[in-house]
Design a protein around this motif. Structure first.
Motif, PDB file in Angstrom:
ATOM      1  N   LYS A 327       0.759  -1.350  -0.033  1.00 39.82           N
ATOM      2  CA  LYS A 327       0.155  -0.008   0.063  1.00 39.82           C
ATOM      3  C   LYS A 327       0.837   1.251  -0.145  1.00 39.82           C
ATOM      4  CE  LYS A 327      -0.635  -0.144   5.167  1.00 39.82           C
ATOM      5  NZ  LYS A 327       0.587   1.063   5.321  1.00 39.82           N
ATOM      6  N   ASP A 328       2.078   1.233   0.323  1.00 45.83           N
ATOM      7  CA  ASP A 328       2.985   2.515   0.447  1.00 45.83           C
ATOM      8  C   ASP A 328       3.736   2.555  -0.847  1.00 45.83           C
ATOM      9  OD1 ASP A 328       2.658   3.084   3.142  1.00 45.83           O
ATOM     10  OD2 ASP A 328       3.494   1.284   3.588  1.00 45.83           O
ATOM     11  N   TYR A 329       3.723   1.851  -1.886  1.00 45.40           N
ATOM     12  CA  TYR A 329       4.190   2.025  -3.103  1.00 45.40           C
ATOM     13  C   TYR A 329       3.427   3.004  -3.734  1.00 45.40           C
ATOM     14  CZ  TYR A 329       5.802   0.606  -8.013  1.00 45.40           C
ATOM     15  OH  TYR A 329       6.504   0.807  -9.115  1.00 45.40           O
ATOM     16  N   SER A 330       4.248   4.158  -4.056  1.00 43.20           N
ATOM     17  CA  SER A 330       3.685   5.167  -4.400  1.00 43.20           C
ATOM     18  C   SER A 330       3.374   5.502  -6.065  1.00 43.20           C
ATOM     19  CB  SER A 330       4.383   6.603  -4.211  1.00 43.20           C
ATOM     20  OG  SER A 330       5.926   6.410  -4.672  1.00 43.20           O
ATOM     21  N   LEU A 331       3.959   4.612  -6.858  1.00 39.70           N
ATOM     22  CA  LEU A 331       4.078   4.432  -8.011  1.00 39.70           C
ATOM     23  C   LEU A 331       2.760   4.017  -8.963  1.00 39.70           C
ATOM     24  CD1 LEU A 331       7.683   4.812  -9.719  1.00 39.70           C
ATOM     25  CD2 LEU A 331       5.863   6.537  -9.915  1.00 39.70           C
ATOM     26  N   TYR A 332       2.426   2.793  -7.989  1.00 35.10           N
ATOM     27  CA  TYR A 332       1.245   2.005  -8.594  1.00 35.10           C
ATOM     28  C   TYR A 332      -0.107   3.002  -8.964  1.00 35.10           C
ATOM     29  CZ  TYR A 332      -1.189  -2.273  -9.948  1.00 35.10           C
ATOM     30  OH  TYR A 332      -2.027  -3.152 -10.406  1.00 35.10           O
ATOM     31  N   GLY A 333      -0.506   2.712 -10.077  1.00 31.49           N
ATOM     32  CA  GLY A 333      -1.534   3.550 -10.499  1.00 31.49           C
ATOM     33  C   GLY A 333      -0.917   4.861 -11.316  1.00 31.49           C
ATOM     34  N   ASN A 334       0.236   5.092 -11.372  1.00 29.54           N
ATOM     35  CA  ASN A 334       0.861   6.298 -12.001  1.00 29.54           C
ATOM     36  C   ASN A 334       0.384   6.004 -13.620  1.00 29.54           C
ATOM     37  OD1 ASN A 334       3.058   7.413 -13.786  1.00 29.54           O
ATOM     38  ND2 ASN A 334       3.460   8.596 -11.774  1.00 29.54           N
ATOM     39  N   GLU A 335      -0.165   6.844 -14.290  1.00 33.50           N
ATOM     40  CA  GLU A 335      -0.659   6.697 -15.499  1.00 33.50           C
ATOM     41  C   GLU A 335       0.563   6.555 -16.474  1.00 33.50           C
ATOM     42  OE1 GLU A 335      -3.621   6.295 -17.650  1.00 33.50           O
ATOM     43  OE2 GLU A 335      -3.911   5.580 -15.846  1.00 33.50           O
ATOM     44  N   THR A 336       1.600   7.193 -16.114  1.00 31.24           N
ATOM     45  CA  THR A 336       2.970   7.051 -17.343  1.00 31.24           C
ATOM     46  C   THR A 336       3.265   5.541 -17.137  1.00 31.24           C
ATOM     47  OG1 THR A 336       3.313   9.301 -16.655  1.00 31.24           O
ATOM     48  CG2 THR A 336       4.845   8.315 -17.904  1.00 31.24           C
ATOM     49  N   VAL A 337       3.584   5.269 -15.882  1.00 27.20           N
ATOM     50  CA  VAL A 337       4.222   3.740 -15.727  1.00 27.20           C
ATOM     51  C   VAL A 337       3.215   2.764 -15.605  1.00 27.20           C
ATOM     52  CG1 VAL A 337       5.659   2.607 -13.979  1.00 27.20           C
ATOM     53  CG2 VAL A 337       6.013   5.009 -13.955  1.00 27.20           C
ATOM     54  N   TYR A 338       2.260   2.841 -15.109  1.00 27.34           N
ATOM     55  CA  TYR A 338       0.981   1.703 -15.167  1.00 27.34           C
ATOM     56  C   TYR A 338      -0.334   2.270 -15.755  1.00 27.34           C
ATOM     57  CZ  TYR A 338       3.693  -0.812 -11.694  1.00 27.34           C
ATOM     58  OH  TYR A 338       4.686  -1.279 -10.933  1.00 27.34           O
ATOM     59  N   PRO A 339      -0.173   2.460 -17.053  1.00 26.14           N
ATOM     60  CA  PRO A 339      -1.374   3.145 -17.871  1.00 26.14           C
ATOM     61  C   PRO A 339      -2.754   2.323 -17.650  1.00 26.14           C
ATOM     62  CG  PRO A 339       0.153   2.346 -19.432  1.00 26.14           C
ATOM     63  CD  PRO A 339       0.939   2.364 -18.089  1.00 26.14           C
ATOM     64  N   LYS A 340      -3.671   2.822 -17.524  1.00 23.36           N
ATOM     65  CA  LYS A 340      -5.265   2.055 -17.565  1.00 23.36           C
ATOM     66  C   LYS A 340      -5.352   1.245 -18.843  1.00 23.36           C
ATOM     67  CE  LYS A 340      -7.101   4.851 -14.006  1.00 23.36           C
ATOM     68  NZ  LYS A 340      -8.156   5.781 -13.543  1.00 23.36           N
ATOM     69  N   GLU A 341      -4.956   1.809 -19.667  1.00 33.00           N
ATOM     70  CA  GLU A 341      -5.049   1.339 -21.113  1.00 33.00           C
ATOM     71  C   GLU A 341      -3.719   1.581 -21.612  1.00 33.00           C
ATOM     72  OE1 GLU A 341      -7.987   2.521 -23.686  1.00 33.00           O
ATOM     73  OE2 GLU A 341      -9.879   2.364 -22.037  1.00 33.00           O
ATOM     74  N   MET A 342      -3.138   0.246 -21.896  1.00 37.72           N
ATOM     75  CA  MET A 342      -1.865   0.125 -22.627  1.00 37.72           C
ATOM     76  C   MET A 342      -1.792   0.791 -24.023  1.00 37.72           C
ATOM     77  SD  MET A 342       0.658  -1.172 -20.904  1.00 37.72           S
ATOM     78  CE  MET A 342       1.665  -1.437 -21.988  1.00 37.72           C
ATOM     79  N   PRO A 343      -0.789   1.786 -24.220  1.00 38.51           N
ATOM     80  CA  PRO A 343      -0.794   2.336 -25.863  1.00 38.51           C
ATOM     81  C   PRO A 343      -0.727   1.288 -26.863  1.00 38.51           C
ATOM     82  CG  PRO A 343       1.192   2.434 -24.693  1.00 38.51           C
ATOM     83  CD  PRO A 343       0.284   2.007 -23.658  1.00 38.51           C
ATOM     84  N   LYS A 344      -1.150   1.698 -28.009  1.00 38.54           N
ATOM     85  CA  LYS A 344      -1.056   0.874 -29.230  1.00 38.54           C
ATOM     86  C   LYS A 344       0.684   0.457 -29.306  1.00 38.54           C
ATOM     87  CE  LYS A 344      -1.201   1.006 -34.339  1.00 38.54           C
ATOM     88  NZ  LYS A 344      -1.653   1.627 -35.465  1.00 38.54           N
ATOM     89  N   GLY A 345       1.039  -0.619 -29.503  1.00 39.09           N
ATOM     90  CA  GLY A 345       2.527  -0.794 -29.539  1.00 39.09           C
ATOM     91  C   GLY A 345       2.634  -2.295 -29.951  1.00 39.09           C
ATOM     92  N   GLY A 346       4.053  -2.665 -29.941  1.00 41.86           N
ATOM     93  CA  GLY A 346       4.494  -4.048 -30.338  1.00 41.86           C
ATOM     94  C   GLY A 346       5.874  -4.528 -29.779  1.00 41.86           C
TER      95      GLY A 346
END
Length: 419
Positions: A327-346
């Motif tokens: 619960k203290d992991y501050s980055l989880y949910g950060n949209e850049t690191v953990y985007p809710k929807e992964m960008p188009k990619g390969g």
């Protein structure tokens, strides 16, 4: 690939789960963890670790010095050295005469190393912390039987831009070719990532084996070269973008978060054409001299306390469930690191030898300007040839007109004299 900012851990000084400030104190690790590493019999041995630059928590500003902690618990000595690209790492290994126990290549390079017999199988009995690796990060396409790797981090490429210099949020990689930003663009000093940008614009598969595709992508990169300054970069990008002197850059999503902490004018976007999605993983090369030490180091990197320190320091998505569920992991949910929807990619895959050689040659041509010169020369040759053909055509037309006029005059004279 991974230049890191000094992080301020004041928000974590009171962590309930782990005392991340008491790194000289055994309280950071539980008794069973201490006993485990103490009893491995590694005291007096050497572990050679070859990793991306700035890709581990190093003790800066109160953060955990992961290497020192491993040395303290095991009694081993770690020789820790860096590389800036998969290709540099590969060249060092392929050249021979080196001894590394742990390396951290990306997905496609892992495939290449496996194809060339340059990795050894892991003994997962010596890596009990594999239990913390989320199942979705196991049996990945580059190691389907889960024999050679332990995933370290996951990330994507992005465009990073300075909002003071770029009026609107970019949506396409094409902005890197815009004349208005000439001399203010920073580009990957990494052939695979740079080619992927051109390939995305051209609608190519990142793993195409069509030589014409690679030549077309190289031609597009050659057209961009005069926009790129100072040439091509990797970790230098941090100081350059944070300084506010450059408008646009290509790099990795987690690193953007670090840069933006130093320069709030920076923003990012996932280009609509698609990005590279990558995995970095721990492996052991065939030049290993201390396999037990290597497996102990890999295991240590996924101790919950260590994995948390690394995740908070380098800002990449971790596969470690102990960190994600903390619960203290501050980055989880950060949209850049953990985007809710992964960008188009390969994903990048290993390429046939002929394509690898062609890519290397084309990349040298792009960076040296030779490809641009050859293209310009070719264009001049085409222009000259076209002009010559046009001149011949004009001469032919003039000749035909003159010939017809002569015939008409002769006919007129025949009519006049009755002949």
């Amino acid at each position: 690939m991974k230049r890191l900012l000094i992080l301020f851990f004041s928000a974590f000084l009171a962590l309930a789960s782990f005392n991340l400030t008491a790194f000289a104190d055994d309280e950071i690790f539980a008794g069973e963890q201490i006993d485990y590493y103490k009893n491995l019999g590694l005291k007096g041995t050497v572990v050679n670790v070859y990793n991306w630059g700035e890709y581990i928590s190093d003790g800066t500003e109160g953060t955990m010095n992961v290497v020192k902690e491993f040395e303290r618990l095991t009694g081993a000595k770690v020789n820790y050295t860096n590389y800036e690209s998969n290709e540099n790492m590969y060249s060092k290994l392929a050249g021979g005469g080196v001894s590394y126990d742990v390396i951290v290549p990306s997905d496609y390079m892992i495939s290449r190393l496996l194809d060339e017999g340059m990795l050894v199988k892991l003994n997962y009995d010596n890596i009990p912390n594999m239990k913390y690796i989320d199942k979705k990060y196991q049996n990945l396409f580059f190691d389907p039987d889960q024999e050679y790797t332990v995933c370290y981090n996951v990330g994507t490429t992005v465009i990073i831009y300075n909002t003071k210099m770029v009026d609107e949020k970019p949506t396409s990689w094409k902005v890197l070719w815009d004349e208005k930003y000439k001399g203010k663009v920073l580009m990957f000093n990494n052939s695979r990532d740079s080619f992927a940008i051109a390939q995305a614009i051209l609608g190519q598969d990142f793993n195409t084996v069509d030589e014409a595709d690679w030549r077309a992508a190289a031609e597009l990169l050659a057209q961009q070269k005069d926009k790129v300054s100072p040439n091509y970069v990797m970790d230098e990008i941090f100081n350059l973008m944070e300084s506010g002197e450059y408008a646009l850059a290509t790099y990795y999503a987690g690193d953007y978060v670090l840069m933006s902490d130093n320069n709030p004018d920076l923003d990012y976007c996932f280009p609509e054409e698609g990005v590279n999605i990558f995995y970095d993983a721990f492996c052991i090369p065939t030049c290993v001299q201390n396999k037990d030490g290597a497996e102990a180091f890999i295991n240590f990197m996924h101790e919950p306390q260590v994995a948390l320190a690394n995740a908070e320091y380098i800002y990449y998505a971790t596969p470690n469930t102990a960190v994600i569920n903390n619960k203290d992991y501050s980055l989880y949910g950060n949209e850049t690191v953990y985007p809710k929807e992964m960008p188009k990619g390969g994903y990048f895959e290993n390429l046939p030898q002929n394509i690898l050689e062609l890519q290397a040659d084309l990349w040298t041509g792009v960076k040296s300007g030779r490809l641009s010169s050859e293209s310009a020369s070719q264009n001049r040759r085409i222009y000259i040839e076209s002009a010559a053909l046009a001149a011949v055509a004009v001469c032919f037309v003039i000749y035909k007109l003159a010939s017809n006029a002569r015939k008409n005059r002769i006919q007129d004279l025949s009519d006049l004299y009755g002949k």
